[in-house]
Design an enzyme around this catalytic site. Structure first.
Site, mmCIF file in Angstrom:
data_model
loop_
_atom_site.group_PDB
_atom_site.id
_atom_site.type_symbol
_atom_site.label_atom_id
_atom_site.label_comp_id
_atom_site.label_asym_id
_atom_site.label_seq_id
_atom_site.Cartn_x
_atom_site.Cartn_y
_atom_site.Cartn_z
ATOM 1 N N GLN A 53 3.596 -17.684 15.464
ATOM 2 C CA GLN A 53 4.560 -18.638 16.024
ATOM 3 C C GLN A 53 5.316 -18.063 17.226
ATOM 4 O O GLN A 53 5.915 -18.814 17.991
ATOM 5 C CB GLN A 53 5.572 -19.072 14.956
ATOM 6 C CG GLN A 53 4.952 -19.930 13.863
ATOM 7 C CD GLN A 53 5.998 -20.330 12.847
ATOM 8 O OE1 GLN A 53 6.285 -19.578 11.928
ATOM 9 N NE2 GLN A 53 6.586 -21.505 13.016
ATOM 10 N N HIS A 73 0.299 -20.447 7.818
ATOM 11 C CA HIS A 73 0.368 -20.232 9.274
ATOM 12 C C HIS A 73 -0.645 -19.191 9.749
ATOM 13 O O HIS A 73 -1.307 -19.388 10.764
ATOM 14 C CB HIS A 73 1.759 -19.732 9.688
ATOM 15 C CG HIS A 73 2.709 -20.825 10.076
ATOM 16 N ND1 HIS A 73 2.438 -21.725 11.076
ATOM 17 C CD2 HIS A 73 3.936 -21.155 9.610
ATOM 18 C CE1 HIS A 73 3.460 -22.561 11.201
ATOM 19 N NE2 HIS A 73 4.388 -22.243 10.316
ATOM 20 N N LEU A 93 9.510 -24.458 12.222
ATOM 21 C CA LEU A 93 10.107 -24.191 13.534
ATOM 22 C C LEU A 93 9.150 -24.572 14.663
ATOM 23 O O LEU A 93 9.593 -24.792 15.790
ATOM 24 C CB LEU A 93 10.507 -22.714 13.648
ATOM 25 C CG LEU A 93 11.616 -22.264 12.678
ATOM 26 C CD1 LEU A 93 11.821 -20.758 12.765
ATOM 27 C CD2 LEU A 93 12.921 -22.998 12.939
ATOM 28 N N HIS A 113 3.875 -21.424 2.841
ATOM 29 C CA HIS A 113 3.950 -22.019 4.181
ATOM 30 C C HIS A 113 3.572 -20.970 5.249
ATOM 31 O O HIS A 113 2.806 -21.269 6.175
ATOM 32 C CB HIS A 113 5.381 -22.542 4.396
ATOM 33 C CG HIS A 113 5.644 -23.172 5.719
ATOM 34 N ND1 HIS A 113 5.957 -24.505 5.869
ATOM 35 C CD2 HIS A 113 5.655 -22.643 6.976
ATOM 36 C CE1 HIS A 113 6.140 -24.766 7.168
ATOM 37 N NE2 HIS A 113 5.971 -23.653 7.855
ATOM 38 N N GLU A 114 4.089 -19.745 5.076
ATOM 39 C CA GLU A 114 3.824 -18.703 6.081
ATOM 40 C C GLU A 114 2.382 -18.178 5.997
ATOM 41 O O GLU A 114 1.762 -17.897 7.031
ATOM 42 C CB GLU A 114 4.831 -17.555 5.971
ATOM 43 C CG GLU A 114 6.298 -17.965 6.134
ATOM 44 C CD GLU A 114 6.570 -18.865 7.324
ATOM 45 O OE1 GLU A 114 5.905 -18.730 8.361
ATOM 46 O OE2 GLU A 114 7.456 -19.741 7.206
ATOM 47 N N GLY A 144 11.591 -18.715 7.313
ATOM 48 C CA GLY A 144 10.343 -17.971 7.417
ATOM 49 C C GLY A 144 9.759 -18.103 8.805
ATOM 50 O O GLY A 144 10.027 -19.077 9.517
#
Ligand code: NI
Length: 172
Positions: free
Chosen positions: A51, A140, A95, A136-137, A46
């Site tokens: 990011q 973000h 990442l 999780h995304e 993902g």
């Protein structure tokens, strides 16, 4: 398509709340294509636009593994509209926090609503790894990192380590 550089902790942009996408144009479609290329290259399951330095509410996900047929999903303005009460613990990484893994407890299943690159609305029920990656995304794009779900002690230790590393690189 192009691979874009991924920002890492302690980059302050990771803490910014991303802006909703008002209009899905060619710029957004190029961003999505680049994000898929960047995500597969990393490799990761993902990626959020922030990011790669673009604080817009866009995420790319592919929660398939190994030899399975790839299943890329781009979500524009994703919104988690339901979370299960049951939770699950699983090891997570990011990442933007390379080489650090830890167990994170999250709702086991979620329902997520989003637009695709053609502006069509979708709502999907996700479980397992997909549910985890979606959460999780979406974190973000709200300026939240997976380490925020750990104890303060652990989080502080990780932030300190990455801050030191960034200073070391800057000094070289
Ligand atoms: Ni991440």
């Amino acid at each position: 398509m192009a691979i874009r550089p991924i920002i890492v902790l302690p980059d302050k942009l990771l803490r910014v709340v991303s802006e909703p996408v008002a209009r899905i144009d060619d710029g957004i479609r190029t961003l999505v294509a680049d994000m898929f290329e960047t995500m597969y290259d990393a490799p990761g399951v993902g990626l959020a636009a922030v990011q790669v330095g673009v604080p817009k509410r866009v995420v790319t996900i592919d929660a398939t593994r190994g030899e399975e047929e790839k299943k890329p999903i781009a979500m524009i303005n994703p919104e988690i509209v339901w979370k299960s009460e049951e939770t699950a613990a699983q090891e997570e990484g990011c990442l933007s926090i390379p080489e650090y893994l830890d167990q994170v407890i999250r709702p086991d299943r979620v329902k997520v609503r989003f637009l695709d690159v053609d502006g069509k609305e979708h709502e999907i029920d996700a479980d397992g790894l997909l549910a985890r990656v979606v959460q999780h995304e979406v974190d973000h794009i709200n300026g939240v990192l997976f380490i925020d779900h750990l104890s303060k002690l652990k989080r502080d230790r990780v932030v300190k380590k990455f801050t030191k590393a960034a200073k070391r690189i800057a000094a070289e």
